[in-house]
Write an enzyme that holds these catalytic residues in place. Sequence first.
Site, short mmCIF file in Angstrom:
data_model
loop_
_atom_site.label_atom_id
_atom_site.label_comp_id
_atom_site.label_asym_id
_atom_site.label_seq_id
_atom_site.Cartn_x
_atom_site.Cartn_y
_atom_site.Cartn_z
N ILE A 190 -40.02 4.75 14.58
CA ILE A 190 -40.57 3.39 14.58
C ILE A 190 -41.69 3.28 13.56
CG2 ILE A 190 -39.93 3.06 17.01
CD1 ILE A 190 -43.03 3.24 17.60
N ARG B 164 -29.55 24.35 -4.83
CA ARG B 164 -29.12 25.74 -4.96
C ARG B 164 -28.44 26.05 -6.28
NH1 ARG B 164 -26.42 25.50 0.88
NH2 ARG B 164 -26.50 23.29 0.27
N THR C 82 -45.12 5.06 14.14
CA THR C 82 -45.06 6.52 14.06
C THR C 82 -44.89 7.00 12.62
OG1 THR C 82 -44.17 6.63 16.29
CG2 THR C 82 -43.81 8.55 14.89
N ASP D 158 -38.94 14.78 0.28
CA ASP D 158 -37.69 14.36 0.93
C ASP D 158 -37.88 14.41 2.45
OD1 ASP D 158 -35.04 13.95 1.64
OD2 ASP D 158 -34.29 15.79 0.72
N ARG D 159 -38.73 13.51 2.96
CA ARG D 159 -39.14 13.58 4.37
C ARG D 159 -38.12 12.96 5.32
NH1 ARG D 159 -39.85 13.31 8.85
NH2 ARG D 159 -41.70 13.55 10.15
N LYS D 160 -37.29 12.08 4.82
CA LYS D 160 -36.28 11.40 5.65
C LYS D 160 -36.88 10.88 6.96
CE LYS D 160 -32.19 13.82 3.84
NZ LYS D 160 -32.77 14.97 3.11
#
Length: 273
Positions: A98, A241, A101, A92-94
């Site tokens: 650009i 959780r 990058t 889940d890097r979100k």
Amino acid sequence: PSAHLQTYAQRAEKHANPAAKALLETIERKSSNLCVSVDVTKKADFLRIIDIVGPYVCLVKTHVDIIEDFDSSLIDRLKELSAKHDFLIFEDRKFADIGNTVALQYSSGVHKIASWSHITNAHPVPGPGIVTGLASVGTPLGRGLLLLAEMSTKGNLATGTYTADAVRMARAHRDFVIGFIAMHRMDGIGAQAGEAVEDEDFLILTPGVGLDVKGDSMGQQYRTPREVVLESGCDVIIVGRGIYGKGSDAEVREQAERYRREGWVAYEGRVSP
Ligand code: S5P
């Protein structure tokens, strides 16, 4: 019928992207539309929880950048657990930068996400270049991308035309963008007049799922698996959780079983009412 009224197995046959196909096949094989989000900071806890919940999930969602004692052996163990318990991996890097990058962040650095994560996600805020950049790394590896079209939190800005633009961005890259992080189905949203979108089948993976509480003190909002899968037509419930935060190993297992069952009953109610 609309894609979400078909079975996961029927939908698996129609997906060309290897990650989307494998996810749908895994859901069907394990009778589980549950993704557990393992947001803990120690390697040993991370691997122990995944070994406990593994039998009940189709997908394990990670935030590897929060693990304090991260090293490459963690990834080796994660891959072993993925094979042992038959689940896919979603970092889940979100991504939100650009194209040039994000391609480097996805392929390189300490984590080398593209080399082990079947699915990852990105914010559409930079525009289509973010998809092009990630696709340049992920497509040759058979990976899939989710765009964050909506969020679960109070006051979030991913609404209205932003959401519609995210869907349009996905439509332009259907080989790599397999679906969305969203709170409901995106069928037909943002389509131009006369644009043929009836056959599209974007996967909807939905966080903000909990059975015992309504939210937290930092804006998170929870809905039940029934609300998410049956009423909103989403495909995968993401629970953090509510499962790993429960204390003893036995309790974690029990909660994983409980959410798997609730998610599956909601799906069965949707495809055969
Ligand atoms: O809108 C979002 C998008 C995501 S990916 N809301 C979210 O909560 N998430 C993620 O889902 C979040 O980063 C966390 O890892 C998980 C929810 O965790 P929980 O403990 O609240 O179930």
